[in-house]
Scaffold this motif. Structure first.
Motif, PDB file in Angstrom:
ATOM      1  N   LEU A   1       0.849  -1.197   0.000  1.00 19.15           N
ATOM      2  CA  LEU A   1       0.000   0.000   0.000  1.00 19.15           C
ATOM      3  C   LEU A   1       0.887   1.251   0.000  1.00 19.15           C
ATOM      4  O   LEU A   1       0.643   2.196  -0.762  1.00 19.15           O
ATOM      5  CB  LEU A   1      -0.937  -0.014   1.221  1.00 19.15           C
ATOM      6  CG  LEU A   1      -1.869   1.183   1.357  1.00 19.15           C
ATOM      7  CD1 LEU A   1      -2.805   1.303   0.148  1.00 19.15           C
ATOM      8  CD2 LEU A   1      -2.682   1.079   2.638  1.00 19.15           C
ATOM      9  N   MET A   2       1.937   1.235   0.820  1.00 19.84           N
ATOM     10  CA  MET A   2       2.843   2.402   0.872  1.00 19.84           C
ATOM     11  C   MET A   2       3.635   2.530  -0.438  1.00 19.84           C
ATOM     12  O   MET A   2       3.919   3.643  -0.888  1.00 19.84           O
ATOM     13  CB  MET A   2       3.807   2.292   2.064  1.00 19.84           C
ATOM     14  CG  MET A   2       3.117   2.264   3.411  1.00 19.84           C
ATOM     15  SD  MET A   2       2.021   3.683   3.669  1.00 19.84           S
ATOM     16  CE  MET A   2       0.802   2.962   4.751  1.00 19.84           C
ATOM     17  N   PHE A   3       3.992   1.398  -1.034  1.00 21.71           N
ATOM     18  CA  PHE A   3       4.654   1.413  -2.353  1.00 21.71           C
ATOM     19  C   PHE A   3       3.757   2.132  -3.358  1.00 21.71           C
ATOM     20  O   PHE A   3       4.210   2.982  -4.132  1.00 21.71           O
ATOM     21  CB  PHE A   3       4.906  -0.037  -2.787  1.00 21.71           C
ATOM     22  CG  PHE A   3       5.202  -0.228  -4.251  1.00 21.71           C
ATOM     23  CD1 PHE A   3       6.499  -0.155  -4.745  1.00 21.71           C
ATOM     24  CD2 PHE A   3       4.172  -0.528  -5.148  1.00 21.71           C
ATOM     25  CE1 PHE A   3       6.755  -0.343  -6.098  1.00 21.71           C
ATOM     26  CE2 PHE A   3       4.430  -0.712  -6.493  1.00 21.71           C
ATOM     27  CZ  PHE A   3       5.729  -0.614  -6.972  1.00 21.71           C
ATOM     28  N   GLN A   4       2.472   1.796  -3.338  1.00 20.60           N
ATOM     29  CA  GLN A   4       1.561   2.465  -4.273  1.00 20.60           C
ATOM     30  C   GLN A   4       1.479   3.954  -3.951  1.00 20.60           C
ATOM     31  O   GLN A   4       1.605   4.791  -4.855  1.00 20.60           O
ATOM     32  CB  GLN A   4       0.157   1.819  -4.204  1.00 20.60           C
ATOM     33  CG  GLN A   4      -0.821   2.380  -5.235  1.00 20.60           C
ATOM     34  CD  GLN A   4      -1.333   3.737  -4.855  1.00 20.60           C
ATOM     35  OE1 GLN A   4      -1.867   3.916  -3.771  1.00 20.60           O
ATOM     36  NE2 GLN A   4      -1.174   4.718  -5.734  1.00 20.60           N
ATOM     37  N   MET A   5       1.254   4.274  -2.669  1.00 19.77           N
ATOM     38  CA  MET A   5       1.041   5.675  -2.298  1.00 19.77           C
ATOM     39  C   MET A   5       2.275   6.531  -2.576  1.00 19.77           C
ATOM     40  O   MET A   5       2.165   7.671  -3.003  1.00 19.77           O
ATOM     41  CB  MET A   5       0.666   5.767  -0.806  1.00 19.77           C
ATOM     42  CG  MET A   5      -0.685   5.181  -0.463  1.00 19.77           C
ATOM     43  SD  MET A   5      -2.053   6.055  -1.232  1.00 19.77           S
ATOM     44  CE  MET A   5      -1.968   7.644  -0.403  1.00 19.77           C
TER      45      MET A   5
END
Ligand SMILES: N[C@@H](CCC(=O)N[C@@H](CS)C(=O)NCC(=O)O)C(=O)O
Length: 213
Positions: free
Chosen positions: A101-105
């Motif tokens: 999720l943090m990779f995407q954000m």
């Protein structure tokens, strides 16, 4: 009253309509047309202090009191915690959900977003440097995802999670950032599986634009 979703027809807006449909949470949509500047109204600023979609208001938040949430990653975590779905309990899968999720954000959103910006420029002097830089990085990110999905059904492992909902809404725009999914076969396999889900399809079909007058 149900959850109030404030969004527009963009990857970040779609993340929340997709998640709400998959979670089966009742909600009402308020279209915020960012092309018309509707994100700058004083009313919207009260729930989204960065003037960006998406945002939600949950009339039944913590302790039964209304709460507003902005930033799509925070909204996805809030909704996953609320309904207890797509939020793996296994510690390794839980950490993997947060990582992807943090990779995407942090990367797979801001970087292809820059491709969308530079590719639309008419002046080649303005366009070419930025486009080359962000295209190269976008391809690198697809390679990162392809390696992850080579050994895992979903980003968190064997369980579908909110990380998949966040990422699929940016892969949805692969024609706009000119990536051929055939070059990333594991991403392609995962993307087609996600897009075949009825909940994901409903999330993409929710009207997030004002009806034509
Ligand atoms: N990090 C934010 C980014 C949100 C974002 O960039 N929203 C765009 C649409 S996808 C927006 O509202 N743009 C309007 C503007 O910048 O004025 C999130 O994930 O929620």
């Amino acid at each position: 009253m149900s959850i109030q979703l404030y969004a527009f027809d963009t990857p970040n807006g779609r993340k929340i309509s997709v998640a709400l449909e998959e979670m089966g949470l009742p909600y009402e949509v308020h279209v915020v047309d960012i092309g018309k500047g509707e994100q700058h109204t004083p009313e919207f600023l009260k729930i989204s202090p960065n003037n960006k979609i998406p945002a939600i208001v949950d009339p039944e938040g913590a302790g039964g009191r209304p709460i507003s949430v902005f930033e799509s990653g925070a909204i996805l975590i809030y909704l996953a915690e609320k309904c207890g779905k797509f939020w793996p309990k296994d510690p390794a899968a839980h950490v993997a959900t947060l990582e992807w999720l943090m990779f995407q954000m942090g990367s797979f959103g801001p970087i292809p977003g820059q491709v969308h910006h530079f590719i639309a420029m008419d002046d080649p002097d303005e366009r070419n440097y930025g486009l080359a830089r962000f295209m190269k990085e976008t391809h690198r990110l697809y390679g990162v995802m392809d390696r992850r999905l080579a050994d895992n059904e979903y980003f968190a492992g064997s369980e579908l999670s909110i990380a998949d909902f966040a990422i699929v809404c940016w892969v949805w725009r692969h024609p706009r950032h000119k990536v051929d999914l055939a070059d990333y076969p594991h991403v392609k396999r995962w993307y087609e599986a996600l897009m075949a889900r009825p909940g994901v399809q409903r999330g993409f079909a929710v009207p997030l634009r004002h009806a034509a007058a």
